[in-house]
Design an enzyme around this catalytic site. Structure first.
Site: not given
Length: 458
Positions: A107, A155, A234, A278, A284, A286
């Site tokens: 099947t 933090h 699984r 950019s 920049k 990035n």
């Protein structure tokens, strides 16, 4: 043309790799399904379920270049059956005497679930290989920067000093745990599926278990022991592991993303020639790779959640869940392999500015020594000051000292918390505690594990 940006010629490199697409794409999936069908025919012939001559013809003609995909698609739509279109296309490619023996007693899930296990073996091998490469890169960073002092941050704020080697060792240790998980998961994931309509193997009579065992062995998979058409844990587990792995890679990328900010400048991605940061702000640089790791991790987590949803099944077969797997699991695999490839490239060209690390540490004034001062003030039972009271006194003294423009040492002496000679002990090289020892431990442990394990998986 594809309607999905992840398959776009322009952008597909961001969402998968050529290697993983070769396994999971249309052509790879077709080859995989045919491989499973051939294995089934061979197992059935060995047990006398179908003639050996029919199995040989199926093995000879079940090739992707002989399948009319247009006809298969038309028959799939016509029959509203998930695999009957493929079966009819394969039958059309076979000599007449073999046509009636294709897919006998099997099947949909017998084919798709077994192919998934074969695909996971190949994808898992890619993941294993790339994780080990990333681990090696991180271990090298840990060794090189074992004593490279930098500000620890909690933090988002500067805290006590650590070493960059210790930070890299933490990443490497997490990668090692993922390697342990993928090694442990192989026996659970790499199993075949053969059960027929409800999973009972009734089509084969007393030969059912023999046929299934031979079928799995033909594909190098383990026998599951029991049909798992409705047990979807699984694939869900494998997807969850990919989500964990991508979470770790996003943690690494997030650190580079943050520390590349010009006001910090401690880490930076390499910018190959031709890279444009950019089109409107040429100054920049990035962190494109680091940023994209977070995007990929979000998408993998989302697909992993779909896989968990599929665990909830009804009775012996429930297409609502496992058909969702057809979308979610390949997506998670493609995205995860892209994340691994990007991370390896990021680490390979990572710029580490040790001078910036020291400058930032010095710029934060009292932060590098406040924890040491706390230890001095609350140094044992004879000090008369407990850790909580010492913390409160230090906080008040540092706040008033900062307002008066005093150094940490000056503020603590003025407040009467430390004697001048004790304050002098806070000068000198920043104290990173046991960072170097922990780094050494991680490196030694990882090197031993790597020496004992095979470079390939499973």
């Amino acid at each position: 043309m594809s309607g999905r940006i992840t398959d776009s010629v322009l952008y597909q490199h961001l969402w998968g790799t050529a290697e993983s697409r070769a396994v999971l794409g249309e052509e790879g999936r077709l080859r995989g399904w045919l491989e499973v069908i051939v294995a089934l025919a061979r197992a059935q012939a060995a047990a006398g379920v179908i003639p050996a001559s029919a199995a040989a013809l199926i093995a000879e003609h079940a090739r992707a270049d002989r399948i009319d995909l247009g006809y298969a698609a038309e028959q799939t739509r016509r029959t509203s059956h998930s695999t009957l279109g493929l079966i009819r296309a394969l039958e059309a490619a076979l000599p007449e005497q073999a046509r009636g023996y294709v897919y006998a007693g099997a099947t949909v899930q017998d084919i798709t679930d077994t192919w998934t296990a074969v695909a996971l073996r190949r994808i898992g091998g890619i993941v294993w290989r790339d994780l080990r490469r990333i681990e090696e890169q991180l271990l090298d960073l840990a060794v090189v920067h074992r004593s490279t002092v930098m500000a620890g941050r909690t933090h988002g704020q500067p805290g006590s000093p650590v070493t960059f080697g210790w930070k890299a060792a933490s990443w490497a240790d997490e990668i090692r745990r993922h390697l342990d998980r993928i090694r442990a998961g192989a026996p659970r994931w790499l199993v075949g599926q053969l059960g027929g309509g409800t999973g009972s193997l009734v089509f084969y009579g007393e030969r059912g278990l023999t046929v299934r065992a031979r079928f799995c062995a033909e594909l190098g998979l383990a026998d599951p022991g029991i049909s798992w058409t409705a047990a979807r844990d699984r694939g869900a587990e494998f997807a969850q592991l990919l989500a964990l792995i991508c979470g770790t890679l996003a943690r690494i990328g997030g650190e580079v993303y943050e520390l590349q900010r010009p006001e910090i400048g401690e880490l930076a991605e390499t910018s190959p020639p031709g890279t444009v940061g950019s089109i409107t702000m040429p100054h920049k640089r990035n962190p494109e790779a680091s940023e994209h790791l977070d995007t990929l991790a979000r998408l993998v987590r989302t697909n992993a959640a779909v896989m968990v949803e599929a665990v909830v099944q009804q009775h012996e077969r429930d297409g609502r869940g496992w058909k969702a797997e057809w979308v979610a699991l390949p997506e998670a695999c493609l995205l995860a392999t892209a994340a691994l490839q990007i991370t390896a490239g990021l680490l390979d060209g990572l710029d580490v500015d040790t001078d910036a690390m020291r400058r930032n540490l010095a710029r934060h004034g009292g932060y590098p020594v406040s924890e040491r001062a706390l230890a001095l003030l609350a140094a044992g039972p004879g000090s008369g000051v407990g850790p909580r009271e010492a913390q409160a006194r230090l906080q008040d003294a540092l706040a008033s000292g900062t307002a008066a423009g005093l150094s940490t040492q000056q503020a603590l002496v003025r407040a009467g918390l430390l004697r001048p000679e004790q304050a002098q002990d806070l000068d000198g090289e920043p104290d990173t505690g046991s960072c170097q020892a922990m780094t050494d431990l991680v490196v030694e442990r990882a090197r031993a594990a790597r020496a004992a394990e095979p470079p390939q998986w499973p």
